[in-house]
Write an enzyme that holds these catalytic residues in place. Structure first.
Site, PDB file in Angstrom:
ATOM      1  N   GLY A   9      73.122  52.853  45.472  1.00 35.30           N
ATOM      2  CA  GLY A   9      74.622  53.220  44.691  1.00 35.30           C
ATOM      3  C   GLY A   9      74.358  55.145  44.604  1.00 35.30           C
ATOM      4  N   CYS A  10      74.329  55.217  43.610  1.00 35.20           N
ATOM      5  CA  CYS A  10      74.656  56.868  42.826  1.00 35.20           C
ATOM      6  C   CYS A  10      72.871  57.416  43.687  1.00 35.20           C
ATOM      7  CB  CYS A  10      74.726  57.237  41.253  1.00 35.20           C
ATOM      8  SG  CYS A  10      74.612  59.207  41.557  1.00 35.20           S
ATOM      9  N   PHE A  11      73.252  58.331  43.955  1.00 35.29           N
ATOM     10  CA  PHE A  11      71.121  59.021  43.891  1.00 35.29           C
ATOM     11  C   PHE A  11      70.695  59.112  42.544  1.00 35.29           C
ATOM     12  CE2 PHE A  11      72.451  61.714  47.460  1.00 35.29           C
ATOM     13  CZ  PHE A  11      73.110  62.545  46.187  1.00 35.29           C
ATOM     14  N   TRP A  12      71.384  59.980  42.202  1.00 41.21           N
ATOM     15  CA  TRP A  12      70.590  60.007  41.024  1.00 41.21           C
ATOM     16  C   TRP A  12      70.491  58.851  40.283  1.00 41.21           C
ATOM     17  CZ3 TRP A  12      75.538  62.931  39.016  1.00 41.21           C
ATOM     18  CH2 TRP A  12      76.339  63.834  40.122  1.00 41.21           C
ATOM     19  N   CYS A  13      70.519  58.356  39.893  1.00 44.32           N
ATOM     20  CA  CYS A  13      70.260  56.819  39.252  1.00 44.32           C
ATOM     21  C   CYS A  13      69.415  56.060  40.027  1.00 44.32           C
ATOM     22  CB  CYS A  13      71.455  55.405  39.058  1.00 44.32           C
ATOM     23  SG  CYS A  13      73.039  55.930  38.602  1.00 44.32           S
TER      24      CYS A  13
END
EC number: 1.8.4.11
Length: 165
Positions: A9-13
């Site tokens: 998923g989103c790499f920030w998460c």
């Protein structure tokens, strides 16, 4: 020190969770698995790259098995190219390994996890061929932007869930 590269998923998460773990020396977000020299824009436009997090860890303090166990708690390994509201091939579930030992461990881990999950696990396991560091503004995004809307709506609740067990 060892590295593992994960896409979920989103790499920030993903980075926000792992950069807080004891035994994780450093995290870096980037792109892997697609066309050479990607940018965030090209990845969002489907160049085949996946948003990933490179995790540098001390295996004396945290094992790869512990990392993979947490990885499966923070994303849905049964979802194809989608995590929550984030949809696209850049959000696929993947484990990029650097050596055969880690490949075998990941394969065995997924085999064991499949006994628990009712849906088929679609997480891919692939040798890391190329890795490109993402733009600087993506690095440690949650730490640097905790009040940003996406961070408050998606990342903060995920961190609370992990911290509460």
């Amino acid at each position: 020190m060892k590295n593992i590269v994960l896409g979920g998923g989103c790499f920030w998460c993903v980075e926000a969770v792992f950069e807080r773990l004891k035994g994780v020396i450093d995290t870096e977000v980037g792109y892997s698995g697609g066309n050479p020299n990607p940018s965030y824009e090209s990845v969002c436009n489907g160049d085949g790259n996946i948003e990933v997090v490179k995790i540098n860890y001390d295996e004396k303090q945290i094992s790869l098995l512990e990392i993979l166990t947490l990885f499966f708690k923070i994303h849905d390994p049964t979802s194809i190219d989608k995590q929550g509201g984030d949809i696209g091939i850049q959000y696929r579930s993947i484990i990029f390994y650097e050596n055969e030992e880690d490949k075998i461990l990941a394969q065995n881990f997924i085999e064991e996890q499949q006994k628990i999950f009712s849906k088929k696990i679609v997480t891919k396991i692939s040798r890391l061929q190329t890795y490109y560091k993402a733009e600087n503004y993506h690095q440690h995004y949650f730490i640097n932007n905790p009040n940003q809307g996406y961070c408050q709506a998606v990342i903060a609740p995920k961190l609370q869930k992990i911290q509460s067990g």
